[in-house]
Design a protein around this motif. Structure first.
Motif, mmCIF file in Angstrom:
data_model
loop_
_atom_site.group_PDB
_atom_site.id
_atom_site.type_symbol
_atom_site.label_atom_id
_atom_site.label_comp_id
_atom_site.label_asym_id
_atom_site.label_seq_id
_atom_site.Cartn_x
_atom_site.Cartn_y
_atom_site.Cartn_z
ATOM 1 N N MET A 22 0.824 -1.210 0.000
ATOM 2 C CA MET A 22 0.000 0.000 0.000
ATOM 3 C C MET A 22 0.855 1.256 0.000
ATOM 4 O O MET A 22 0.468 2.284 -0.581
ATOM 5 C CB MET A 22 -0.961 -0.033 1.188
ATOM 6 N N ASN B 56 1.972 1.502 -3.606
ATOM 7 C CA ASN B 56 0.797 1.854 -4.398
ATOM 8 C C ASN B 56 0.436 3.327 -4.220
ATOM 9 O O ASN B 56 0.042 4.013 -5.168
ATOM 10 C CB ASN B 56 -0.382 0.977 -3.984
ATOM 11 N N LEU C 128 -9.181 0.322 -3.913
ATOM 12 C CA LEU C 128 -8.280 -0.679 -3.356
ATOM 13 C C LEU C 128 -8.259 -1.953 -4.194
ATOM 14 O O LEU C 128 -7.210 -2.583 -4.354
ATOM 15 C CB LEU C 128 -8.713 -1.000 -1.921
ATOM 16 N N THR D 249 -5.507 -2.538 -6.901
ATOM 17 C CA THR D 249 -4.088 -2.607 -6.556
ATOM 18 C C THR D 249 -3.329 -3.639 -7.381
ATOM 19 O O THR D 249 -2.203 -3.369 -7.825
ATOM 20 C CB THR D 249 -3.915 -2.890 -5.056
ATOM 21 N N ASP E 141 -7.971 -6.731 -2.762
ATOM 22 C CA ASP E 141 -8.598 -5.913 -1.726
ATOM 23 C C ASP E 141 -8.948 -6.714 -0.484
ATOM 24 O O ASP E 141 -9.011 -6.158 0.620
ATOM 25 C CB ASP E 141 -9.834 -5.193 -2.279
#
Length: 229
Positions: free
Chosen positions: A56, A59, A68, A71, A95
């Motif tokens: 994250m 990202n 989400l 991703t 997610d």
């Protein structure tokens, strides 16, 4: 007669600046510290909480405006086994996995975890500052938000409040952030509901963590815009 050897095949993957960020994440042992703090059965997981947080972070440096569940698309054509961990594939960073990691962070306490990670990072970097600065920022949110749970349950609320972006028509959430003065390393943070007061939340945050700030970091002073020190 020996059959001819097939020519090698090559694949192109994009690294960009993510290798530097992933390297510093590992150097500061952030993922290891997270996994040592949060109980989890690593044998039953394809991605640990520390690895999910790392994904994250990476990202957020280039895909932050996307939902989400997208991703894995961000990590397509990127060497996830080198960036995140051995055996990790883009589809593992879905997610569900990331959402469960966020739930674990919430259950542990994001402010307390961030505080301890920052202290460890400062020690690894050899930072021994005497002063810190505390201020607040807000993040605007579009759309409708509901929910009956209040801050007393540890759940922040998306609410209208003092808008630093001159958009009082939009809901927001607030983030208190304290940084040390030498390198600007964040040492303490706290997410708050959008209508939180700076002065009241500043005082409560410092009072709650003053022993840590003095004994672990050795701060003599904390300054901030709203006048509390």
């Amino acid at each position: 007669m020996q059959a001819p050897t097939a020519p090698p095949t090559y694949e192109s993957e994009i690294l960009d600046h993510l290798g530097l960020v992933a390297g510093m994440y590992d150097e500061l042992e952030i993922g290891e510290r997270i996994d040592s703090c949060i109980a989890q059965d690593l044998d039953q997981r394809e991605v640990s909480v520390g690895q999910a947080v790392k994904a994250m972070v990476l990202n957020g440096l280039g895909f932050v405006q996307q939902s989400l569940y997208l991703t894995p698309r961000f990590f397509k054509n990127r060497p996830t086994d080198r960036l995140i961990g051995e055996g990790v594939e883009p589809e593992h960073l879905n997610d569900d996995a990331l959402g469960r990691a966020l739930d674990c962070l919430y259950d542990y306490g994001v402010t307390e975890l961030f505080r301890d990670l920052s202290a460890h990072a400062a020690a690894r970097l050899g930072l021994t500052p005497r002063f810190a600065h505390l201020d607040a920022t807000s993040f605007l949110a579009h759309g409708e938000y509901g929910g009956d749970e209040g801050p007393e349950n540890g759940v922040i609320q998306v609410r209208k409040g003092y808008s630093r972006d001159q958009r009082p028509d939009l809901n927001q959430v607030v983030l208190n952030l304290m940084v040390e003065h030498k390198a600007g390393l964040p040492v303490l943070m706290e997410p708050l509901s959008g209508n939180a007061s700076d002065q009241g939340s500043f005082r409560e945050l410092i009072d709650r963590h003053v022993d840590h700030l003095q004994n672990v970091h050795g701060f003599d002073y904390v300054t901030q815009v709203a006048g509390y020190s």
